[in-house]
Scaffold this active site. Sequence first.
Site, PDB file in Angstrom:
ATOM      1  N   LYS A  55      37.323  17.327  33.318  1.00  0.00           N
ATOM      2  CA  LYS A  55      37.590  17.588  34.739  1.00  0.00           C
ATOM      3  C   LYS A  55      38.904  18.358  34.833  1.00  0.00           C
ATOM      4  CE  LYS A  55      37.033  16.675  39.259  1.00  0.00           C
ATOM      5  NZ  LYS A  55      37.013  15.279  39.754  1.00  0.00           N
ATOM      6  N   SER A  57      41.356  21.075  37.723  1.00  0.00           N
ATOM      7  CA  SER A  57      41.523  21.666  39.041  1.00  0.00           C
ATOM      8  C   SER A  57      40.974  23.093  39.051  1.00  0.00           C
ATOM      9  CB  SER A  57      43.012  21.724  39.413  1.00  0.00           C
ATOM     10  OG  SER A  57      43.612  20.462  39.396  1.00  0.00           O
ATOM     11  N   THR A 112      44.688  22.848  42.451  1.00  0.00           N
ATOM     12  CA  THR A 112      44.161  23.636  43.572  1.00  0.00           C
ATOM     13  C   THR A 112      45.024  23.445  44.802  1.00  0.00           C
ATOM     14  OG1 THR A 112      41.977  23.153  42.669  1.00  0.00           O
ATOM     15  CG2 THR A 112      42.057  24.191  44.837  1.00  0.00           C
ATOM     16  N   ALA A 113      45.557  22.239  44.967  1.00  0.00           N
ATOM     17  CA  ALA A 113      46.418  21.963  46.117  1.00  0.00           C
ATOM     18  C   ALA A 113      47.581  22.947  46.175  1.00  0.00           C
ATOM     19  CB  ALA A 113      46.932  20.528  46.044  1.00  0.00           C
ATOM     20  N   HIS A 151      43.937  13.117  46.601  1.00  0.00           N
ATOM     21  CA  HIS A 151      43.293  11.856  46.236  1.00  0.00           C
ATOM     22  C   HIS A 151      43.482  10.803  47.326  1.00  0.00           C
ATOM     23  CE1 HIS A 151      42.552  13.848  42.560  1.00  0.00           C
ATOM     24  NE2 HIS A 151      43.628  13.507  41.903  1.00  0.00           N
TER      25      HIS A 151
END
Length: 281
Positions: A55, A57, A112-113, A151
């Site tokens: 996983k 981003s 990504t944030a 999150h």
Amino acid sequence: MSAYTLAYSPCPNDTYVFGALTNGLLEDAPEVNVHLADIDELNDDAARAQFALTKVSYGAIPFLMQRYRILPAGGAVGRACGPLLVARPAASPALFADFARKRIAIPGERTTAFMLLQLAFGRRPPTVTMRFDRIVEAVANGEADAGLIIHESRFTYRDAGLISIADLGEWWENMTLLPIPLGAILVRDDVSDGEARALNAAIRRSLAFARENDEAVMPYVREHAVEMSDAVMRAHIGLYVNEFTDDLGASGREAVHALFARAHDAGILHRQTEPCFAAVS
């Protein structure tokens, strides 16, 4: 098929999606080993191509396409689920743009944030990087002027007396009319197309199993969410696990293309990068 390591976060959406696969609850599923880590650590590990399945981003993926392909299943894409910029009420300037000169706590350089924050500001703000679960406390204590939260912090920041300055997911959706591509499962280039296809199918089966056998997977989810209330845990799963988790689909793929293109046009990415999706059909 070889036994691959699948790396993902201990967040409820990931443990819910992968719990059946990684705990032997699926018949005739590929064998996978598990590595759990924070998303920023996973991004760093992927830069070294450490895990065959991981996983990451979407903000990190443009730097990883030489070694990885994107699996259509298992990721975090959706609507109304983007990162928030939060601050103390007394420390809040009148305008969002004023925060571009403030010190902001971020969950990672290649999340990504942070890519969305730079797109929204049109520039890179002063930052301090820390684990996502420390940001709310750091802002409340005055260690940073504002915080970029992801999150489960979306559900708890008000408890610390903070307010939302901007919803970057809402900003993205208003700008593009597309869902927000937050995270994806990548498969390394030494995994064959046939094996990638089987792994993608197994992830979809794992999600379907969780939806149909909640009582079988929730103990695993709770095991890794010990500091989280059941209400927050359920809200987390409800927000980040959706139809895009089963399959990106056309709009999900379009959103990924749009994110990379806008990041390149804004100078965040110095090279135009096209996402590479695994051939699973």
